[in-house]
Design an enzyme around this catalytic site. Structure first.
Site, short mmCIF file in Angstrom:
data_model
loop_
_atom_site.label_atom_id
_atom_site.label_comp_id
_atom_site.label_asym_id
_atom_site.label_seq_id
_atom_site.Cartn_x
_atom_site.Cartn_y
_atom_site.Cartn_z
N HIS A 69 62.26 52.41 27.15
CA HIS A 69 60.84 52.21 26.82
C HIS A 69 60.26 51.07 27.65
O HIS A 69 61.00 50.28 28.23
CB HIS A 69 60.71 51.86 25.33
CG HIS A 69 61.34 50.54 25.01
ND1 HIS A 69 62.69 50.42 24.75
CD2 HIS A 69 60.83 49.29 24.96
CE1 HIS A 69 62.97 49.15 24.54
NE2 HIS A 69 61.87 48.43 24.67
N THR A 71 58.06 47.95 26.81
CA THR A 71 57.47 47.17 25.71
C THR A 71 56.06 46.72 26.09
O THR A 71 55.85 46.24 27.21
CB THR A 71 58.32 45.90 25.45
OG1 THR A 71 59.68 46.28 25.20
CG2 THR A 71 57.78 45.10 24.26
N HIS A 149 57.80 46.78 32.60
CA HIS A 149 59.09 47.27 33.09
C HIS A 149 59.78 48.10 32.02
O HIS A 149 59.38 48.08 30.85
CB HIS A 149 59.99 46.09 33.43
CG HIS A 149 60.38 45.33 32.20
ND1 HIS A 149 59.53 44.42 31.60
CD2 HIS A 149 61.47 45.39 31.42
CE1 HIS A 149 60.11 43.95 30.51
NE2 HIS A 149 61.29 44.53 30.37
N THR A 151 63.69 48.25 30.63
CA THR A 151 65.05 47.68 30.72
C THR A 151 66.05 48.82 30.76
O THR A 151 66.03 49.70 29.89
CB THR A 151 65.35 46.78 29.51
OG1 THR A 151 64.48 45.65 29.55
CG2 THR A 151 66.79 46.28 29.52
P1 2AM Z 1 62.47 44.51 27.11
O1 2AM Z 1 61.06 44.89 26.91
O2 2AM Z 1 62.70 43.77 28.37
O3 2AM Z 1 63.42 45.65 27.03
C1 2AM Z 1 63.48 44.45 21.48
O4 2AM Z 1 64.24 43.34 21.79
C2 2AM Z 1 62.55 44.80 22.63
O5 2AM Z 1 61.50 43.84 22.74
C3 2AM Z 1 63.23 44.86 23.96
O6 2AM Z 1 62.71 45.98 24.60
C4 2AM Z 1 62.89 43.54 24.61
O7 2AM Z 1 62.88 43.44 25.97
C5 2AM Z 1 61.57 43.19 24.00
N1 2AM Z 1 61.46 41.76 23.76
C6 2AM Z 1 62.31 40.98 23.06
N2 2AM Z 1 61.85 39.72 23.00
C7 2AM Z 1 60.69 39.69 23.68
C8 2AM Z 1 59.74 38.68 23.98
N3 2AM Z 1 59.88 37.43 23.56
N4 2AM Z 1 58.66 39.02 24.72
C9 2AM Z 1 58.50 40.27 25.16
N5 2AM Z 1 59.36 41.27 24.90
C10 2AM Z 1 60.44 40.99 24.18
#
Ligand code: 2AM
Length: 218
Positions: A69, A71, A149, A151
């Protein structure tokens, strides 16, 4: 009312459809094999492994982090700054459950993370938090959406939040005029080395990926 607060998700984002996830994972594997077999990579292998190790298996090095996904807003069930405001935005509520075509323009790997860069359209930027880049890099003026992005994997002990931060470092480096070192053209596209174990391939054919805007509760 308190019901609203307790119902905030872990995060909002665009979720790739299963067939697209498989396609992207295959592409990532192709990227890992291509980079891992380069002499230029072996010369810099110390960024990934301890002094004693001369080789690293990138496929094993990066651990899968679940459903692929992009985010948009990390809410942490309401504990994150601006989570409630984001969830209540009209565009967020109206877009919930709708389909978007994400454009993936590059794949990158660092000693910490493996990811895909997403180039958001103007419409998709409506769902992008105002402060996503500032929150990560206070000192610079980075274009909105440059943190976007997917992950694809993380090194042991690394949290996925790191992927976007790694991407922003490359964006910042380019903004400061350091375009990296063109290593060679892979089948996927031109490969650049940015130093400190950071590799990026710009896809000569960007990958268009249908995804659903939704949220994850976990
Ligand atoms: P990602 O978007 O790089 O994959 C659950 O942990 C999801 O939320 C993951 O997809 C993670 O990273 C994202 N995430 C976790 N902490 C975050 C933060 N402080 N800011 C933005 N995205 C975060």
């Amino acid at each position: 009312c308190s019901m609203v607060e307790t119902s905030l998700p872990f995060y909002f984002g665009w979720f790739l459809c299963p067939t697209q996830q498989e396609k992207l994972r295959n592409m990532a594997n192709e990227f890992l094999s291509a980079v891992g077999s380069l002499e230029a990579f072996k010369e810099h292998v110390g960024d990934f492994a301890g002094e004693a190790e001369k080789e690293v298996n990138l496929q094993q090095y990066f651990q899968d982090k679940g459903v692929l996904h992009c985010t948009t807003k990390f809410c942490d069930y309401g504990k994150a700054n601006g989570a409630k405001e984001y969830a209540e935005k009209q565009v967020v509520r109206e877009s919930y459950g709708s389909k978007a075509d994400l454009v993936l323009t590059a794949l990158f790997l660092t000693p910490r993370t493996l990811g895909a860069q997403v180039s958001l359209t103007e419409a998709q930027l409506q769902l992008w938090p105002e402060d996503a880049e500032k929150e990560a890099v206070q000192s610079a003026d980075l274009p909105r959406g440059s943190r976007a992005h997917v992950t694809l994997g993380c090194a042991e002990g690394v949290d996925p939040v790191q992927t976007g931060l790694d991407l922003l470092e490359v964006v910042l480096q380019c903004q400061q005029g350091d375009k990296g070192e063109h290593v060679q053209d892979l089948e996927l596209g031109p490969l650049t080395y940015y130093g400190k174990g950071v590799w990026m391939v710009k896809l000569s054919e960007p990958l268009n990926t249908p995804a659903i805007f939704s949220s994850f509760y976990g």
